[in-house]
Design an enzyme around this catalytic site. Structure first.
Site, PDB file in Angstrom:
ATOM      1  N   HIS A   1      50.310  93.117 147.297  1.00  0.00           N
ATOM      2  CA  HIS A   1      50.358  92.221 148.198  1.00  0.00           C
ATOM      3  C   HIS A   1      51.906  92.227 148.520  1.00  0.00           C
ATOM      4  CE1 HIS A   1      52.588  90.209 145.019  1.00  0.00           C
ATOM      5  NE2 HIS A   1      51.429  90.353 143.947  1.00  0.00           N
TER       6      HIS A   1
ATOM      7  N   HIS B   1      54.680  92.836 146.068  1.00  0.00           N
ATOM      8  CA  HIS B   1      54.971  94.536 145.876  1.00  0.00           C
ATOM      9  C   HIS B   1      55.551  95.394 147.093  1.00  0.00           C
ATOM     10  CE1 HIS B   1      51.118  93.589 143.301  1.00  0.00           C
ATOM     11  NE2 HIS B   1      52.043  93.845 142.565  1.00  0.00           N
TER      12      HIS B   1
ATOM     13  N   ARG C   1      46.717  87.678 141.085  1.00  0.00           N
ATOM     14  CA  ARG C   1      46.070  86.525 140.375  1.00  0.00           C
ATOM     15  C   ARG C   1      45.620  85.205 141.318  1.00  0.00           C
ATOM     16  NH1 ARG C   1      48.493  88.135 135.389  1.00  0.00           N
ATOM     17  NH2 ARG C   1      46.826  89.340 134.038  1.00  0.00           N
TER      18      ARG C   1
END
Ligand code: PAF
Length: 280
Positions: free
Chosen positions: A34, A37, A187
């Protein structure tokens, strides 16, 4: 972008880069990339001759009953994103090549690993330190980039770098947030619409905690207020920790001091989320 799957080949490549005095920037990830990163990867690319990203969902950092099996995986989507940024090497090893049968060596950073998340995720930081140590040995980066959302992880890796004499500069990078403040995390993909909305309570709580600390409230009072706000959200089903900590030792703070870490780990229904603020 070259994709490398075999550890021995990855090591050969970085060995040759070292001989040519190329600087290597490294971003270790577990994939499902995402914007958090991608911000680390862009920075690594800006600051080094060569950029290496690893994608490996590391089984040793998941405790029994955790989400290893269902952890989001999107290798094709990840490859496209990395190609677009223009990294040099994607290291994509198989679990059996990093942990072959009979594997028996683990890295344990004592003390820090038992605090905060360590209390609720037994063995997690041993798994993290072990895989990062192995990746450092294979990739031999000059600089390694980690997001501040995983603040405890940064402290532990920094300690490992010092204790094991790695010649690597750890670059902590700011947490990237959605517009409503929720820290980006792979997550977050587990959350349905209602849970996603409820998850913003983490950011709201940190903001309020920061405001109250700056107003001069004692850490103990700030912690009580933080817990009260988190409890007001019905989808917060478990508060694992929430409060004011020392940014170096991760011990809970009761008296006023110069710097604080505000940190939270909660479950929104079954999804465990963490976030933190550093307050000066
Ligand atoms: O932060 C992560 O994604 C992981 O803990 C890491 C550093 C890639 C090690 O598996």
């Amino acid at each position: 972008m070259e994709i490398i799957r075999i550890p021995r080949i990855m090591r050969e490549i970085t060995k040759n880069l070292k001989i040519k005095s190329k600087s290597i920037g490294f971003v270790p990830t577990m994939g499902a990339l995402h914007e958090g990163h991608l911000s680390l990867i862009r920075r690594a690319k800006d600051e080094n001759d060569v950029t290496v990203v690893s994608i490996f969902v590391n089984p040793t950092q998941f405790a029994e009953g955790e989400d290893f099996e269902k952890y989001p995986r999107d290798t094709e989507g990840d490859k496209e994103k990395l190609q677009k940024i223009g990294i040099d090497y994607l290291f994509l090893p198989e679990a059996t090549s990093l942990y072959p049968q009979g594997y028996s060596t683990y890295v344990n950073v004592e003390g820090l690993s038992d605090k905060l998340c360590g209390k609720f995720r037994p063995g997690h930081f041993q798994g993290v330190a072990t895989i990062v140590c192995k990746l450092f040995n294979l990739i031999r980066p000059n600089r390694a980039y980690f997001g501040q959302k995983d603040y405890q992880q940064i402290l532990i890796i920094q300690k490992m770098i010092e204790d094991l004499n790695f010649d690597i500069e750890l670059i902590p990078c700011p947490t990237i947030r959605d517009e409503d403040g929720l820290a980006m995390s792979s997550r977050n993909a587990y959350l349905n619409e209602k849970e996603r909305k409820a998850a913003t309570v983490i950011y709201t709580t940190l903001r309020e905690g920061e405001r109250l600390l700056k107003e001069g409230l004692k850490p103990k009072e700030v912690k009580e207020k933080m817990i009260e706000i988190l409890r007001s959200e019905p989808l917060v089903t478990e508060i694992q920790y929430a409060g004011v900590y020392d940014p170096l030792t991760l011990e809970e703070v009761s008296e006023k001091q110069a710097k604080y870490l505000l940190a939270i780990a909660v479950k929104i229904n079954n999804t465990r989320l963490i976030d933190n603020f550093l307050v000066y």
